[in-house]
Design a protein around this motif. Structure first.
Motif, PDB file in Angstrom:
ATOM      1  N   ALA A  83       0.833  -1.211   0.000  1.00 46.08           N
ATOM      2  CA  ALA A  83       0.000   0.000   0.000  1.00 46.08           C
ATOM      3  C   ALA A  83       0.865   1.257   0.000  1.00 46.08           C
ATOM      4  O   ALA A  83       0.511   2.259  -0.626  1.00 46.08           O
ATOM      5  N   LYS A  84       2.010   1.226   0.679  1.00 45.96           N
ATOM      6  CA  LYS A  84       2.933   2.378   0.668  1.00 45.96           C
ATOM      7  C   LYS A  84       3.395   2.685  -0.754  1.00 45.96           C
ATOM      8  O   LYS A  84       3.502   3.843  -1.133  1.00 45.96           O
ATOM      9  N   LYS A 102       1.766   1.856  -3.520  1.00 43.41           N
ATOM     10  CA  LYS A 102       0.591   2.203  -4.324  1.00 43.41           C
ATOM     11  C   LYS A 102       0.049   3.595  -4.001  1.00 43.41           C
ATOM     12  O   LYS A 102      -0.383   4.319  -4.890  1.00 43.41           O
ATOM     13  N   TYR A 103       0.058   3.982  -2.742  1.00 38.93           N
ATOM     14  CA  TYR A 103      -0.527   5.253  -2.294  1.00 38.93           C
ATOM     15  C   TYR A 103       0.535   6.151  -1.668  1.00 38.93           C
ATOM     16  O   TYR A 103       0.412   6.581  -0.524  1.00 38.93           O
ATOM     17  N   LYS A 104       1.591   6.451  -2.412  1.00 40.76           N
ATOM     18  CA  LYS A 104       2.716   7.240  -1.904  1.00 40.76           C
ATOM     19  C   LYS A 104       2.302   8.574  -1.296  1.00 40.76           C
ATOM     20  O   LYS A 104       2.890   9.024  -0.328  1.00 40.76           O
ATOM     21  N   GLU A 105       1.300   9.218  -1.912  1.00 42.37           N
ATOM     22  CA  GLU A 105       0.916  10.547  -1.433  1.00 42.37           C
ATOM     23  C   GLU A 105       0.301  10.503  -0.035  1.00 42.37           C
ATOM     24  O   GLU A 105       0.224  11.515   0.647  1.00 42.37           O
ATOM     25  N   TYR A 106      -0.120   9.327   0.413  1.00 43.38           N
ATOM     26  CA  TYR A 106      -0.710   9.190   1.749  1.00 43.38           C
ATOM     27  C   TYR A 106       0.149   8.383   2.715  1.00 43.38           C
ATOM     28  O   TYR A 106       0.071   8.589   3.914  1.00 43.38           O
ATOM     29  N   TYR A 129      -0.419   9.892   7.803  1.00 40.00           N
ATOM     30  CA  TYR A 129      -1.639   9.680   7.026  1.00 40.00           C
ATOM     31  C   TYR A 129      -2.788  10.481   7.641  1.00 40.00           C
ATOM     32  O   TYR A 129      -3.487  11.220   6.949  1.00 40.00           O
TER      33      TYR A 129
END
Length: 131
Positions: free
Chosen positions: A25-26, A28-32, A46
């Motif tokens: 998930a890190k 995949k969702y770098k911005e969060y 987050y």
């Protein structure tokens, strides 16, 4: 004894599986989910991003771990009309005794507006307080 070992080993497998899912998930969702080197810190950042997105509509919130990995103090930068605000996120999590570790401030920028967001997490790792 075999039942005890089996239960512990299943728990270890579940933990390893969740760690891998979190790692995926890190990516995949770098911005969060980026930046911090520990999972509690990543979770705190987050929640801080969600808080900032809720607090400010239509504002540029830059996750500095994506932009500049060398800047250890700044987690987010906000662009307010003609001002840039540097934000450091500090996450605390109480142990069974109701205590948490110290907050360490590292190399904050010498100029501009600097803010700190402190996120206190509950046992389910959701914010119980945001300061």
């Amino acid at each position: 004894m075999d039942n005890i070992r089996k239960e512990i080993e299943e728990l270890i497998k579940e933990y390893a599986n969740i760690r891998q899912k979190f790692k995926d998930a890190k990516r995949k969702y770098k911005e969060y989910l980026s930046g911090n080197d520990n999972r509690i810190g990543i979770i705190g950042e987050y929640w801080a991003k969600i808080f900032l997105e809720t607090l400010y509509e239509n504002i540029d919130i830059m996750n500095m771990a994506i932009k500049d990995k060398s800047n250890k103090w700044v987690d987010f930068e906000l662009k307010h009309s003609d001002t840039t605000e540097s934000i450091s996120v500090k996450t605390i999590f109480e142990d069974k005794n109701g205590t948490s570790g110290p907050i360490k401030l590292k190399d904050k920028p010498d100029s501009g507006v600097c803010s700190i967001i402190v996120i206190k997490l509950d046992n389910e790792l959701f914010p119980s307080q945001i300061l």
